[in-house]
Structure formats: C-alpha cells, structure tokens
Design an enzyme around this catalytic site. Sequence first.
Site, PDB file in Angstrom:
ATOM      1  N   CYS A   1       0.753  -3.593   3.334  1.00  0.00           N
ATOM      2  CA  CYS A   1       1.273  -2.713   4.349  1.00  0.00           C
ATOM      3  C   CYS A   1       2.308  -3.200   4.681  1.00  0.00           C
ATOM      4  O   CYS A   1       2.640  -4.334   5.522  1.00  0.00           O
ATOM      5  CB  CYS A   1       0.236  -2.393   5.301  1.00  0.00           C
TER       6      CYS A   1
ATOM      7  N   HIS B   1       1.251   4.465  -5.816  1.00  0.00           N
ATOM      8  CA  HIS B   1       1.998   5.357  -5.278  1.00  0.00           C
ATOM      9  C   HIS B   1       2.600   6.656  -5.895  1.00  0.00           C
ATOM     10  O   HIS B   1       2.548   6.209  -7.181  1.00  0.00           O
ATOM     11  CB  HIS B   1       3.369   4.811  -4.389  1.00  0.00           C
TER      12      HIS B   1
ATOM     13  N   THR C   1       5.283   0.348   2.140  1.00  0.00           N
ATOM     14  CA  THR C   1       5.220   0.587   0.662  1.00  0.00           C
ATOM     15  C   THR C   1       5.622   1.830   0.046  1.00  0.00           C
ATOM     16  O   THR C   1       6.120   1.772  -0.680  1.00  0.00           O
ATOM     17  CB  THR C   1       3.973  -0.019   0.232  1.00  0.00           C
ATOM     18  N   GLY C   2       5.304   2.704   0.968  1.00  0.00           N
ATOM     19  CA  GLY C   2       5.753   4.037   0.634  1.00  0.00           C
ATOM     20  C   GLY C   2       7.442   4.354   0.299  1.00  0.00           C
ATOM     21  O   GLY C   2       7.617   5.150  -0.335  1.00  0.00           O
TER      22      GLY C   2
END
Length: 274
Positions: free
Chosen positions: A72, A160, A220-221
Amino acid sequence: MRFWKMQGAGNDFVVLNCMDAPAPEMPETLARRLCDRHFGIGADGLLLALPSRCADMRMRILNSDGSEPEMCGNGIRCIAKFAYDMGYLRKDFISIETLGGIKALQLQIQNGSAAGATVDMGEPILAPAEIPVNSATNQVSVTLDGREIRFFCVSMGNPHAVTYDLFPDADDFLRFGQQMENHPLFPQKTNVEFCRARNDHQVDVRVWERGCGATMACGTGASAALVAGVHLGKTARRAELALPGGTLHMRWADNGHVFMTGGAEMVFEGEISL
C-alpha cells in the site's frame, strides 16, 4: 487498545503499534471491526507497525474487509511517519518490509516530524501470469454497458487494471469498479483505475481498491496509472496524478523503478475498548 488514525492523500488508516508489543490475534477480524465507519473508528485499512529482521521495520496492512494486500503506497508513507515521529526510526532514509518486498523511502522532515516521503515502488510487472490476469497479453477488453473498454494490466506488487478509455461519473464508477474487481479475468481479483489525461504531465484518477471499494487515493494505483499512461502514449514518465483525496507526484525512472512522492498526516489518536 490504543490506536493512531492517519491519512495519506485521503487514504485513511488505523495504525496499531506492534514494535515492542505482540501483534493482535486474528487481525483480519480486528480490521473489519476497527475500519467500520459506523460501528468502529472508520478507515480504508488497518496498519500494523512491526519489527523486521531484514529491514528497519515491517508493515502489515489489512483491508477494511479483512483481506491482506501485498503493498500500500499511501499506507507505507503513514507507517514511516508513525515510526519516525514516535522515535523508533530517527533517520530520513529507511527501509520497510512488506509482502510486496522491501521498500526504500526518503522521508521529508519538517520541524522535527515526517511530513511525507518519496517511496521507491519498485519495477512494474507486465507478464500476464505474474500480475495475474487470465490473458495471453496484459492488455484486455471488457464490455461495460455495451461498450468495449480497454484495460492495461500491471502489478505493482498487487494487481491493477487501468483504463484511459473511460472516466465514469460517480454511480457508474461504483458499478464498474465492483464489476472489474470481481471479473473472471483476474484470479486474485484486481484494483481498478479509471484515468483521464489532461496533458502529458497531469492525470485525473479514480480508484477502486480490491477489498476496500472506492477510496480517496491509492499509491500502487497511481503507480500503475503512470506505467499504463506511458505505455499507451498518454503521459510522460513524470506526472502529477490527481486523486479525489489529493495529488501524488509520480516518476518512472530510467532504471525501471517507479517513485511516488506524497504527504502523510496524523489525524488523531485515541483508545477503543474491544
């Protein structure tokens, strides 16, 4: 139980200090209780600050549904600030062990406390089997409301699916995010990023996080959105990614590593009876 409430770009967490005390039993159950926004403290996830044998410290994160992601980006900035401000780590360059590997952070120190950090998020993984995605390539098309939407799949230690084809409104975002998270293309489910490039250096991003749902931000996105944007010709290798909770400054360096810079804030601390 004493806790600390923290946030990074609006991605909020309950932090428990396990540096010199045993970690709680059944943290999955505890995460669901503490993160409940009506009957608990309320957060996107639970962070455990732990000692490490191979890094300066270790971070565990449990999503609000009790699942445990590999990494995260916003949470790791918060846990680093916690460790610095509490006196466990009094240096500005630190390493933190995660399920997604050991991550290096350069802390931003202001007036004796950590205000944020630049995180080495590592190299993106594009091999379909390693993301994982059930496809021969990491670019897939999914039908959403009768329209074929292209998604670029990448792992930043967690999966993702990123699209620049669609930037949905609030209701469609919630519907499409849940649909994509649970799509059979993704054997371990997936995080989802809906992106809109304003220009080469500015991108709007809405994030649906696996195990959390809609969140204000995802480190991370944001990393995955930059990697996808570069591959698709939408962005430069350095860009500002505007998420609902704030802006993250992203850079995909020549050595292949993605670097993320953003703030971290202590919101409040308190005690809760279990």
